[in-house]
Scaffold this active site. Sequence first.
Site, mmCIF file in Angstrom:
data_model
loop_
_atom_site.group_PDB
_atom_site.id
_atom_site.type_symbol
_atom_site.label_atom_id
_atom_site.label_comp_id
_atom_site.label_asym_id
_atom_site.label_seq_id
_atom_site.Cartn_x
_atom_site.Cartn_y
_atom_site.Cartn_z
ATOM 1 N N LYS A 55 0.827 -1.161 0.087
ATOM 2 C CA LYS A 55 0.176 -0.066 0.019
ATOM 3 C C LYS A 55 0.929 1.285 -0.097
ATOM 4 O O LYS A 55 0.391 2.414 0.457
ATOM 5 C CB LYS A 55 -0.988 -0.272 1.220
ATOM 6 N N THR A 58 2.780 0.908 -4.984
ATOM 7 C CA THR A 58 3.397 -0.183 -5.869
ATOM 8 C C THR A 58 2.776 0.052 -7.345
ATOM 9 O O THR A 58 3.566 -0.052 -8.233
ATOM 10 C CB THR A 58 2.999 -1.567 -5.275
ATOM 11 N N THR A 59 1.456 -0.275 -7.394
ATOM 12 C CA THR A 59 0.676 -0.175 -8.712
ATOM 13 C C THR A 59 1.262 1.088 -9.518
ATOM 14 O O THR A 59 1.380 1.013 -10.651
ATOM 15 C CB THR A 59 -0.803 -0.453 -8.424
ATOM 16 N N TRP A 60 1.054 2.085 -8.789
ATOM 17 C CA TRP A 60 1.521 3.306 -9.370
ATOM 18 C C TRP A 60 2.823 3.295 -10.148
ATOM 19 O O TRP A 60 3.006 3.582 -11.248
ATOM 20 C CB TRP A 60 1.386 4.557 -8.235
ATOM 21 N N HIS A 115 7.065 -7.538 -2.285
ATOM 22 C CA HIS A 115 6.729 -6.654 -0.930
ATOM 23 C C HIS A 115 7.750 -7.318 -0.005
ATOM 24 O O HIS A 115 7.702 -7.180 1.132
ATOM 25 C CB HIS A 115 5.249 -7.044 -0.379
ATOM 26 N N SER A 145 -4.574 2.882 4.270
ATOM 27 C CA SER A 145 -4.600 2.365 3.002
ATOM 28 C C SER A 145 -4.916 0.864 3.322
ATOM 29 O O SER A 145 -5.647 -0.014 2.467
ATOM 30 C CB SER A 145 -3.607 2.779 1.988
ATOM 31 N N TYR A 200 6.211 8.224 -1.954
ATOM 32 C CA TYR A 200 4.779 8.160 -2.675
ATOM 33 C C TYR A 200 4.540 9.912 -2.533
ATOM 34 O O TYR A 200 4.169 10.396 -3.481
ATOM 35 C CB TYR A 200 3.714 7.357 -1.591
ATOM 36 N N SER A 235 -2.002 9.366 -13.867
ATOM 37 C CA SER A 235 -2.645 10.168 -12.792
ATOM 38 C C SER A 235 -3.797 9.176 -12.094
ATOM 39 O O SER A 235 -3.934 8.431 -12.565
ATOM 40 C CB SER A 235 -3.473 11.241 -13.591
ATOM 41 N N GLU A 237 -7.137 9.722 -11.410
ATOM 42 C CA GLU A 237 -8.067 9.764 -12.093
ATOM 43 C C GLU A 237 -7.933 8.582 -13.408
ATOM 44 O O GLU A 237 -8.802 7.889 -13.464
ATOM 45 C CB GLU A 237 -8.433 11.133 -12.681
ATOM 46 N N MET A 263 -8.432 1.415 -6.110
ATOM 47 C CA MET A 263 -8.125 3.101 -6.218
ATOM 48 C C MET A 263 -8.746 3.790 -5.128
ATOM 49 O O MET A 263 -9.744 4.024 -5.755
ATOM 50 C CB MET A 263 -8.107 3.268 -7.829
ATOM 51 N N GLY A 266 -6.017 7.970 -2.882
ATOM 52 C CA GLY A 266 -4.849 8.234 -3.509
ATOM 53 C C GLY A 266 -4.265 9.554 -3.096
ATOM 54 O O GLY A 266 -3.997 10.486 -4.083
HETATM 55 S S1 PPS Z 1 -0.422 -2.933 -3.316
HETATM 56 O O1 PPS Z 1 -1.616 -3.928 -3.050
HETATM 57 O O2 PPS Z 1 0.456 -3.144 -2.041
HETATM 58 O O3 PPS Z 1 0.402 -3.370 -4.265
HETATM 59 O O4 PPS Z 1 -0.869 -1.562 -3.219
HETATM 60 P P1 PPS Z 1 -0.186 -0.354 -3.775
HETATM 61 O O5 PPS Z 1 -0.381 -0.175 -5.140
HETATM 62 O O6 PPS Z 1 1.094 -0.379 -3.196
HETATM 63 O O7 PPS Z 1 -0.956 0.815 -3.077
HETATM 64 C C1 PPS Z 1 -2.272 1.271 -3.328
HETATM 65 C C2 PPS Z 1 -2.476 2.560 -2.887
HETATM 66 O O8 PPS Z 1 -1.825 3.330 -3.923
HETATM 67 C C3 PPS Z 1 -2.703 4.462 -4.393
HETATM 68 N N1 PPS Z 1 -2.594 4.835 -5.769
HETATM 69 C C4 PPS Z 1 -2.378 6.073 -6.101
HETATM 70 N N2 PPS Z 1 -2.269 7.292 -5.402
HETATM 71 C C5 PPS Z 1 -2.095 8.304 -6.286
HETATM 72 N N3 PPS Z 1 -2.009 8.262 -7.649
HETATM 73 C C6 PPS Z 1 -2.220 7.114 -8.340
HETATM 74 N N4 PPS Z 1 -2.019 7.143 -9.535
HETATM 75 C C7 PPS Z 1 -2.158 5.776 -7.757
HETATM 76 N N5 PPS Z 1 -2.201 4.721 -7.995
HETATM 77 C C8 PPS Z 1 -2.516 3.848 -6.852
HETATM 78 C C9 PPS Z 1 -4.186 3.706 -4.190
HETATM 79 O O9 PPS Z 1 -5.092 4.526 -4.341
HETATM 80 C C10 PPS Z 1 -3.883 3.052 -2.721
HETATM 81 O O10 PPS Z 1 -3.955 4.112 -1.899
HETATM 82 P P2 PPS Z 1 -5.459 4.761 -0.756
HETATM 83 O O11 PPS Z 1 -4.629 5.580 -0.020
HETATM 84 O O12 PPS Z 1 -5.921 3.370 -0.385
HETATM 85 O O13 PPS Z 1 -6.171 5.370 -1.975
#
Ligand code: PPS
Length: 302
Positions: A55, A58-60, A115, A145, A200, A235, A237, A263, A266
């Site tokens: 959290k 990572t995905t970002w 992780h 998160s 982040y 982004s 969105e 998502m 964020g």
């Molecule tokens: S995981 O399951 O561990 O792989 O999750 P991970 O991707 O590390 O974290 C998910 C959180 O990252 C936020 N996120 C983003 N924030 C801002 N911009 C972008 N583009 C973005 N993409 C993913 C996602 O919303 C999760 O955070 P929270 O606070 O729960 O919204």
Amino acid sequence: MELDYHPELRDLTIRRPQLKLLEDVPLPDWVVDNWEMVKNFQAKPDDLLIATYPKSGTTWTQEIVDLINQNGDGKMCKQAPVYERIPFLEFFMDKYPPGIELIEKMASPRVIKTHLPIQLVPKSFWEQDCKTLVVARNAKDCLVSHFHYQRMAQLLPEPGTWSEFFQKFMDGQMSWGSWYDHVKGWWEAKNKHRILFLFYEDIKENRRREILKLAEFMEKVLEEDVIEKIVHLSSFEVMKDNPMTNYTTVPIGVMDQNISRFMRKGEVGDWKNHFTVAQNEDFDEHYERQMGHSSLKFRNVL
Ligand code: PPS
């Protein structure tokens, strides 16, 4: 909400795992039960490892790295969900191919997600002198998160109540262990291996600047229009509505996004909507004991 990406898996439901200890680190049982395979994983010199505490963005980061590799071509990045384009090293779940199997089928240069805390990373990554991209997120937002994610993701144990989860986070009784040990471990290793350590909060503050840092680390030169495309496509969105990044390809019996979206928000500072004043005081005191002596400093924590 779901996309029929793997229709044969649509009705899949799974049981929540237990945590098991591996070298004193709590991990979901599906990691520990398959540990020999992970431990013996053979990295290649041009593999790029993305290492994060869960959290933390990572995905970002996965999406940004793939967009850089695809020179900003969003269509190329929509060919498969992010978890197949950049597989999760220690992932094992019935009916899905293990992360390692996906990685072994990939053409080089491969990008791999983990992780794992640094001490558990398969040694071949260091023998091959692989580059690692570490992304860390401030503890409080990470906790929040994580709580919402654990409510909806059957891949992890039940979170319990908010106050129980809050305590578990401080005690390090979490999947992949203590946040404090995890981030300090990677931070201390950053000058011993080829590691780029990102935050982040910095990506949130200035995505373009951090994308350029990342591209430089990956030894990629990006044209201005490509940079603009990557900034746009990464982004919140856009990624929220992209089925290849928002995890809606995952069956509801594995991730129930009616409970909480992957998502979700964020944002930086969402912890202020969750922590009570008393919890915040306890957390700060505990945080200082855990992190006070470290040169690793996060913004928006205290
Ligand atoms: S995981 O399951 O561990 O792989 O999750 P991970 O991707 O590390 O974290 C998910 C959180 O990252 C936020 N996120 C983003 N924030 C801002 N911009 C972008 N583009 C973005 N993409 C993913 C996602 O919303 C999760 O955070 P929270 O606070 O729960 O919204």
